[in-house]
Design an enzyme around this catalytic site. Structure first.
Site, short mmCIF file in Angstrom:
data_model
loop_
_atom_site.label_atom_id
_atom_site.label_comp_id
_atom_site.label_asym_id
_atom_site.label_seq_id
_atom_site.Cartn_x
_atom_site.Cartn_y
_atom_site.Cartn_z
N TYR A 179 -6.66 6.01 5.10
CA TYR A 179 -6.77 5.14 3.94
C TYR A 179 -5.95 3.85 4.13
CZ TYR A 179 -5.69 3.12 -0.52
OH TYR A 179 -5.53 2.20 -1.51
N CYS A 231 -17.03 2.62 -20.59
CA CYS A 231 -18.46 2.67 -20.28
C CYS A 231 -19.29 1.65 -21.07
CB CYS A 231 -19.00 4.08 -20.49
SG CYS A 231 -18.12 5.30 -19.49
N GLU A 266 0.82 -1.21 0.00
CA GLU A 266 0.00 0.00 0.00
C GLU A 266 0.85 1.26 0.00
OE1 GLU A 266 -3.19 0.61 -0.43
OE2 GLU A 266 -3.37 -1.52 -0.86
N ASP A 279 -9.62 5.60 -2.13
CA ASP A 279 -8.47 6.23 -2.79
C ASP A 279 -8.95 6.96 -4.05
OD1 ASP A 279 -8.98 4.25 -4.63
OD2 ASP A 279 -6.89 3.63 -4.84
N GLN A 317 1.99 6.44 -4.38
CA GLN A 317 2.37 7.44 -5.38
C GLN A 317 2.95 6.78 -6.62
OE1 GLN A 317 2.05 10.71 -4.58
NE2 GLN A 317 1.92 10.70 -2.37
N THR A 318 2.73 5.47 -6.75
CA THR A 318 3.41 4.75 -7.82
C THR A 318 2.43 3.84 -8.55
OG1 THR A 318 5.35 4.70 -6.37
CG2 THR A 318 5.40 3.22 -8.24
N LEU A 355 11.90 5.24 -6.66
CA LEU A 355 10.43 5.27 -6.46
C LEU A 355 9.94 6.67 -6.13
CD1 LEU A 355 9.20 2.20 -4.36
CD2 LEU A 355 8.37 3.00 -6.55
N GLY A 356 10.84 7.49 -5.59
CA GLY A 356 10.46 8.85 -5.23
C GLY A 356 9.68 8.89 -3.91
S1 SF4 Z 1 -20.45 3.80 -16.89
FE1 SF4 Z 1 -18.42 4.64 -17.27
S2 SF4 Z 1 -18.25 6.39 -15.92
FE2 SF4 Z 1 -19.97 5.16 -15.20
S3 SF4 Z 1 -19.10 3.86 -13.63
FE3 SF4 Z 1 -19.05 2.71 -15.54
S4 SF4 Z 1 -17.02 3.13 -16.40
FE4 SF4 Z 1 -17.39 4.67 -14.81
#
Ligand code: SF4
Length: 371
Positions: free
Chosen positions: A140, A219, A57, A158, A62-63, A100-101
């Site tokens: 977190y 989507c 974690e 996160d 940051q990586t 890694l920074g």
């Molecule tokens: S439909 Fe697109 S924007 Fe909506 S939760 Fe699914 S991947 Fe994310």
């Protein structure tokens, strides 16, 4: 149906939706199904060792996973448990972190391992508050460790989870405010399958990382597409909302690699900051760009280098972006007719050229040394 929402109606809808969220078992079920098929095979997955979860974690804070993988494997191979990490020298821990920074992560890991050894007999505390009290561990990470290792029902929120939830419910509340964090954490808690908190949290993170990604969310094949408000409003790119755009400042670093045939000179960075305790060549820092003439007028420059020193520009304005800074690093190679013998300063450490690999250095130094 969602296409008919007006903004006014939306806020009312949102309140009802949040209030009833725990009555939506399909969410956790759909997510679990997606996770089973889509999760990546990573060494810190499906393990219950809080130490290894903790290390993973902290690396992933940051990586990117791709970059963090090798570091994780090397780190765990050398420091397989709390004891081995606590008993190591800080310089060695930093060397394993090199590249890694954000080195405070490594320093805090080391410090916290010592705390566990001294205050908890070397046993990782099985308690959320005690975990959160360890240096470098915030809400977190404490939630991640306790839920992944012991299935404790603490939601992990996160950047991935913020993004996914903000889009799913088209939440206009900025994610970078105390209020925003509270709302999103509550929401994640309400959605959580408490009987399987660890896996639920991992699935939420993975969903944001693989499916609901920052710039190219998938989507068309999303299992939540029919319920996603941002998609329905054709406003996916507008979420999540942020209030404070991070102010970035420019910083110009001018390094001098003194080439004294057998020796060179380095300096430990002692001041507080992300590069604390790392080594680098003698340096002049400036908030504005400086040309060589301006550099040579600096008092410290004149105190380091004899008048007959020769300078060769090797790297000019190498850009390095941090969360709050944009750094431009320039490196000069320095030679002197008398092999730079006159450079004998208390603030610089003279080391044999071939020993530089024993000293932890930051990304920019590493870049230069690998040229
Ligand atoms: S439909 Fe697109 S924007 Fe909506 S939760 Fe699914 S991947 Fe994310």
């Amino acid at each position: 149906m969602l296409f008919f929402f007006t903004e006014k109606f939306y806020s009312t809808f949102f309140c009802i939706f949040v209030a009833n969220m725990k009555n939506l078992p399909f969410f956790a079920q759909n997510l679990a199904k997606w996770y089973q098929i889509s999760q990546r095979d990573l060494p810190w997955r499906n393990i219950k060792d809080p130490y290894k979860i903790w290390v993973s974690e902290i690396i992933l804070q940051q990586t990117q996973v791709k970059q963090g993988l090798d570091y994780y494997n090397r780190f765990i191979a050398r420091f397989p448990d709390v004891k081995s990490l606590a008993e190591a020298e800080e310089q060695e821990v930093l060397l394993h972190w090199q590249g890694l920074g954000y080195y405070s992560r490594a320093r805090n890991l080391h410090f916290a391992a010592k705390t566990i050894l001294q205050e908890h007999n070397g046993v990782f505390p099985k308690n959320y508050q005690a975990v959160k009290n360890l240096k470098g561990i915030g809400e977190y990470t404490a939630a991640a460790i306790t839920s992944f290792a012991w299935n404790m029902p603490y939601p992990v929120v996160d950047g991935n989870v913020f993004r996914f939830l903000a889009r799913l419910l088209a939440i206009d509340e900025p994610i970078d405010t105390g209020k925003g964090k509270k709302i999103f954490t509550q929401l994640a808690g309400n959605l959580m399958d408490k009987s399987n908190a660890g896996q639920f949290n991992q699935a939420m993170i993975e969903f944001g990382a693989l499916q609901c990604t920052p710039t190219t969310p998938d989507c068309p094949i999303c299992p939540f597409a029919d319920h996603c408000l941002a998609l329905a409003l054709n406003a996916v790119a507008n979420y999540p909302v942020k209030r404070n755009k991070t102010q970035t400042k420019n910083l110009y670093l001018y390094y001098f690699h003194i080439q004294d045939v057998f020796y060179t000179y380095i300096k430990k960075r002692t001041e507080k900051g992300i590069w604390q305790n790392l080594f680098e060549f003698p340096l002049i820092e400036s908030s504005t760009p400086l040309n060589f003439n301006e550099l040579s007028q600096k008092e410290v420059f004149q105190s380091w280098f004899p008048k007959n020193a020769q300078f060769k520009l090797v790297v000019e304005n190498k850009k390095h972006i941090l969360s709050h800074r944009i750094i431009y690093a320039t490196f000069y190679a320095v030679t002197c007719p008398d092999a730079c013998k006159s450079i004998a300063r208390n603030d610089l450490t003279k080391i044999p050229v071939d020993s530089i690999g024993q000293y932890p250095v930051h990304r920019l130094m590493q870049y230069y040394l690998e040229l």
